[in-house]
Structure formats: C-alpha cells, structure tokens
Scaffold this motif. Sequence first.
Motif, PDB file in Angstrom:
ATOM      1  N   ILE A  45     152.203 -13.085 -28.106  1.00  0.00           N
ATOM      2  CA  ILE A  45     153.298 -13.219 -27.142  1.00  0.00           C
ATOM      3  C   ILE A  45     152.614 -13.482 -25.810  1.00  0.00           C
ATOM      4  O   ILE A  45     151.679 -12.762 -25.423  1.00  0.00           O
ATOM      5  N   LEU A  46     153.071 -14.528 -25.113  1.00  0.00           N
ATOM      6  CA  LEU A  46     152.403 -14.935 -23.864  1.00  0.00           C
ATOM      7  C   LEU A  46     153.008 -14.198 -22.668  1.00  0.00           C
ATOM      8  O   LEU A  46     154.218 -14.273 -22.440  1.00  0.00           O
ATOM      9  N   PHE A  47     152.157 -13.533 -21.904  1.00  0.00           N
ATOM     10  CA  PHE A  47     152.604 -12.869 -20.681  1.00  0.00           C
ATOM     11  C   PHE A  47     151.731 -13.321 -19.503  1.00  0.00           C
ATOM     12  O   PHE A  47     151.388 -12.504 -18.650  1.00  0.00           O
ATOM     13  N   GLY A  48     151.360 -14.596 -19.482  1.00  0.00           N
ATOM     14  CA  GLY A  48     150.473 -15.043 -18.405  1.00  0.00           C
ATOM     15  C   GLY A  48     150.899 -16.358 -17.776  1.00  0.00           C
ATOM     16  O   GLY A  48     150.238 -16.844 -16.868  1.00  0.00           O
ATOM     17  N   ARG A 335     135.771  -4.692 -16.883  1.00  0.00           N
ATOM     18  CA  ARG A 335     136.888  -3.895 -17.426  1.00  0.00           C
ATOM     19  C   ARG A 335     138.142  -4.743 -17.615  1.00  0.00           C
ATOM     20  O   ARG A 335     138.868  -4.588 -18.597  1.00  0.00           O
ATOM     21  N   ALA A 336     138.383  -5.622 -16.658  1.00  0.00           N
ATOM     22  CA  ALA A 336     139.561  -6.495 -16.769  1.00  0.00           C
ATOM     23  C   ALA A 336     139.441  -7.365 -18.028  1.00  0.00           C
ATOM     24  O   ALA A 336     140.410  -7.545 -18.769  1.00  0.00           O
ATOM     25  N   LEU A 337     138.214  -7.869 -18.269  1.00  0.00           N
ATOM     26  CA  LEU A 337     137.993  -8.694 -19.463  1.00  0.00           C
ATOM     27  C   LEU A 337     138.197  -7.887 -20.735  1.00  0.00           C
ATOM     28  O   LEU A 337     138.831  -8.337 -21.691  1.00  0.00           O
ATOM     29  N   GLN A 338     137.667  -6.647 -20.733  1.00  0.00           N
ATOM     30  CA  GLN A 338     137.811  -5.780 -21.924  1.00  0.00           C
ATOM     31  C   GLN A 338     139.285  -5.489 -22.205  1.00  0.00           C
ATOM     32  O   GLN A 338     139.737  -5.509 -23.342  1.00  0.00           O
ATOM     33  N   PHE A 339     140.024  -5.223 -21.128  1.00  0.00           N
ATOM     34  CA  PHE A 339     141.447  -4.890 -21.257  1.00  0.00           C
ATOM     35  C   PHE A 339     142.194  -6.088 -21.868  1.00  0.00           C
ATOM     36  O   PHE A 339     142.953  -5.962 -22.843  1.00  0.00           O
ATOM     37  N   SER A 340     141.935  -7.270 -21.309  1.00  0.00           N
ATOM     38  CA  SER A 340     142.609  -8.482 -21.779  1.00  0.00           C
ATOM     39  C   SER A 340     142.261  -8.750 -23.253  1.00  0.00           C
ATOM     40  O   SER A 340     143.127  -9.097 -24.065  1.00  0.00           O
ATOM     41  N   ILE A 348     148.977  -9.646 -27.772  1.00  0.00           N
ATOM     42  CA  ILE A 348     149.555  -9.806 -26.427  1.00  0.00           C
ATOM     43  C   ILE A 348     148.553 -10.574 -25.573  1.00  0.00           C
ATOM     44  O   ILE A 348     147.387 -10.145 -25.464  1.00  0.00           O
ATOM     45  N   PHE A 349     148.981 -11.662 -24.932  1.00  0.00           N
ATOM     46  CA  PHE A 349     148.044 -12.370 -24.058  1.00  0.00           C
ATOM     47  C   PHE A 349     148.413 -12.172 -22.594  1.00  0.00           C
ATOM     48  O   PHE A 349     149.486 -12.578 -22.148  1.00  0.00           O
ATOM     49  N   ILE A 350     147.520 -11.530 -21.848  1.00  0.00           N
ATOM     50  CA  ILE A 350     147.616 -11.449 -20.376  1.00  0.00           C
ATOM     51  C   ILE A 350     146.220 -11.807 -19.853  1.00  0.00           C
ATOM     52  O   ILE A 350     145.243 -11.152 -20.219  1.00  0.00           O
ATOM     53  N   PHE A 378     158.995  -6.888 -24.968  1.00  0.00           N
ATOM     54  CA  PHE A 378     158.579  -5.888 -23.975  1.00  0.00           C
ATOM     55  C   PHE A 378     158.112  -4.599 -24.647  1.00  0.00           C
ATOM     56  O   PHE A 378     157.168  -3.964 -24.198  1.00  0.00           O
ATOM     57  N   LYS A 379     158.800  -4.252 -25.748  1.00  0.00           N
ATOM     58  CA  LYS A 379     158.404  -3.040 -26.473  1.00  0.00           C
ATOM     59  C   LYS A 379     156.957  -3.200 -26.964  1.00  0.00           C
ATOM     60  O   LYS A 379     156.115  -2.317 -26.775  1.00  0.00           O
ATOM     61  N   LYS A 380     156.672  -4.373 -27.530  1.00  0.00           N
ATOM     62  CA  LYS A 380     155.314  -4.631 -28.044  1.00  0.00           C
ATOM     63  C   LYS A 380     154.302  -4.639 -26.895  1.00  0.00           C
ATOM     64  O   LYS A 380     153.195  -4.120 -27.015  1.00  0.00           O
ATOM     65  N   LEU A 381     154.710  -5.230 -25.775  1.00  0.00           N
ATOM     66  CA  LEU A 381     153.820  -5.291 -24.603  1.00  0.00           C
ATOM     67  C   LEU A 381     153.432  -3.883 -24.147  1.00  0.00           C
ATOM     68  O   LEU A 381     152.250  -3.567 -23.971  1.00  0.00           O
ATOM     69  N   LEU A 382     154.432  -3.044 -23.963  1.00  0.00           N
ATOM     70  CA  LEU A 382     154.178  -1.711 -23.396  1.00  0.00           C
ATOM     71  C   LEU A 382     153.395  -0.833 -24.367  1.00  0.00           C
ATOM     72  O   LEU A 382     152.492  -0.093 -23.958  1.00  0.00           O
ATOM     73  N   LEU A 383     153.689  -0.969 -25.663  1.00  0.00           N
ATOM     74  CA  LEU A 383     152.929  -0.201 -26.664  1.00  0.00           C
ATOM     75  C   LEU A 383     151.460  -0.617 -26.651  1.00  0.00           C
ATOM     76  O   LEU A 383     150.560   0.223 -26.699  1.00  0.00           O
ATOM     77  N   ALA A 384     151.234  -1.944 -26.571  1.00  0.00           N
ATOM     78  CA  ALA A 384     149.854  -2.448 -26.576  1.00  0.00           C
ATOM     79  C   ALA A 384     149.114  -1.986 -25.318  1.00  0.00           C
ATOM     80  O   ALA A 384     147.962  -1.529 -25.393  1.00  0.00           O
TER      81      ALA A 384
END
Length: 406
Positions: A45-48, A335-340, A348-350, A378-384
């Motif tokens: 799911i694209l979030f970027g 850290r930002a890279l690890q999180f993504s 989830i892609f951010i 959004f549910k999947k986003l927040l869980l991830a």
Amino acid sequence: MNTAQFFDEELEEVKRKNGYRFLRTRDFNESGKSTHALLDGREVILFGGNDYLGLSHHPKVIEAAVESIREFGVGSQAAQLIHGHTRDHLELEKRIAEFKETEAAIVFPSGYQSNMAAISTLVGKGDLVVMDKLNHASLIDACRLSGAEFRIFPHKNYERLCEILATYPTSGKKLIVTDSVFSMDGDLADLKILAQIKEKYGALLLVDEAHAIGVFGRRGSGLVEEQKAQDKVDIQVGTLSKAIGCQGGFIAGSQKIIDYFINFARPFIFSTGIAPHLCRAAKVAIELIESEVKLREKLLWNTFEVRKELVNDLHLDVGPSQSPIIPIMIGESERALQFSKGLLEEGIFIPAIRPPAVSPGESRLRLTISASHSKEDFKKLLLAIEKVKTLTLPSPLLRERGRGEG
Ligand code: PLP
C-alpha cells in the motif's frame, strides 16, 4: 583525474552517509487503485505519493487523456511557440486562470520547469530574491540559475525577511518566494503576512501551490484561495502532478506577466510543450476537484484521523504538519532507512527522506494521505508502524505526545 575512480569514491561516500539512492519499479496490481501496487514485485500500500485525491486513476480523467491521444497523438510535436500549443493547451490555460482567479496562465511539462522559468525570468543580475529556508529544491535551483542576489530567511521567520528587504541596497526588483504548503514538513505559509510585507517593501510575491491545490480553499484551488490572498500574490506556480493526478506545471498571473514569460522564459521557449492529453486530463481533474467536494472532505478527514492516531496512540513526533503530508520525525538517516525497510516488509511503503532533501539530523518518513486510502489501509498502516517503531526507534524518540494536534 581518473574519472571512474571519482565516481566510485563519490558513490562510496554517499553510501557511507546512508544517503545512497536507487530506483524501485512500480507495477500495477489487480485492484486498479492508485494506492495499491507491486513495488519491485512486492504487494504494497503506497503512503508516499502526492496523488492526494486519487485522480490519476479516475475514469473521467483517463477517458479525457485517451480521447485527446486519439485526436492529437501522444506528443505535442514542437515547442509551444512553434505549433506545440494545441486546443487542449489553450483550454487548460483558461481553466487554470479561472481556477486560480488570475487573468492568464501558461503550462509546462513539469512543475520543476515552471519554477525554473518563473524565477529565472522574473529576476536577474542586480535584483534580489529572498526565500523561505524550507522551500522546495526547484525554487532554490531556480534562484541560483537566475543570477540575482539570493538570500534565505529561517523557516517562516517573517521578521528576518523584513530585515533582509529593509537593509539590502538594490534599485532592482525584489522577489519574495514561498511554498504555500511546505513539501517536507506539511505546514503552511502565512500568505496574509507575506502580502503585507511585499506591499511595504515594494516586492513581488511568488507562491508555489504544488501541495495546496486540491487540498485547501473552498473550491480546492489552494492556500491562496483559503487565505483570501488572490489579489495580493503576483505569481502563482503549481504542478499538475500532485492532487491534479497528471503531469506538468503552470504559471498563473496577470496577462502582462504571462506575455512576458512567453517572450522571455527560456525553459518555455526552448522546450517541447507538455503533451496535449496531459492538458485535457488535467482540465477534467480540475473540474473534479471543484465538483467532488466529498473527495476533498474525505482527504482532510483521513488526514486528521491518521495524524491523531500517530500522535495520541503511537506517541510519534509528526512536526507541525497541517496537511496530508505527515512527516514522522526520526533524526538519523540510518534509522529512517531501517524504519522504511521494516514497513516495506509489512507491505507498507513510506519513503525515508534524508539530506539533502532535509537538513542533516532531520531524516524522517514522509507519510502522505490520499482520499483513495480505505479504512482497512489505515488499519494496516498503523499496525505496521506500531510493530516496526519498537524495533527501530530508541525510547526518547517515542514522545509522550508529539507536536501535532491531538
Ligand atoms: N514545487 C514543490 C513544492 C514540489 O513539492 C514539487 C515536486 O515535488 C515541485 C514544485 C516540482 O513539481 P513536479 O514534480 O511537477 O516537477
């Protein structure tokens, strides 16, 4: 110098600083939704992106593009001043001028090119251009290209802007440049104050509405409309590639200024015109922005809900964001890279945004919301995010409360 060695060393250096960039390839999937795709073969799911209203996939927008391709083919054949200015170009220009409440407009193949044209044509040697520190890179590059004296004021520090305008000795033009929605922080400029300042110091005011179109204003035309600054802004620039869902850019202003650009803007004169089908598709998209009020309301509601959950439930710092651009502040690039990367494994892609797009130590995930996202998305986003944040963020970064609204 050994050039192969030079490139190797430069690339190694950028890798060492966690700044290395590479391309991912997006493919469509069965859903036909603009926010769902295959990224390097993985379902995500694209979030970027910046397709805030999902208009890139709207059937009426697609139909308009196809209809134009049947009539005009896929390219515009020439620079607009030769014969690359089709009926589709003319109708889009008129539509943009109406939408932005200006006398006239011209269109370009990209927003980046519009900014290059606008600033490098308006000011030059002997003039002064002053801009907000967090303006988009295209505006900064355009100022450098212009040859004008170029000054930067700290983000939204309008007192400092006044000091620069008051003390810089020039009999030439003065130009103030600002994004209306800041592309990395998602916060807003104060156009009313900027309008007062430009009057006081006899300057011109240029506003980049890239991320405000389709989001702000009663008719969805942007922050200039929302803050009722239509009569005060001299030049509005924008892109067709964000909420409008197409590709291209524009400059809107008085007929005199647009005539000036047509005669003097080198990025306009020496480049093939934007393809006609993009113009026809963008015109239909603008009509949808105006008529589909529910779509815009859904975007703002989605944004409000997600921001609230990130701050109140997940205790993340989302900065001063007031728009569908919600930065999750991390700090270090690694850290930002690890999180993504962790989120990608959860589907989830951010994107991780790192210097030079933001200042060193301000790396972040740039989360963007679309009206096309569903509750399930959004549910999947927040869980991830909940799962990955505990693996990647040290506890001081998990704030008691973020800075955004609750
Ligand atoms: N202006 C701003 C504020 C942007 O964020 C962008 C794109 O990211 C542009 C201009 C450039 O627009 P385009 O992508 O159409 O070249």
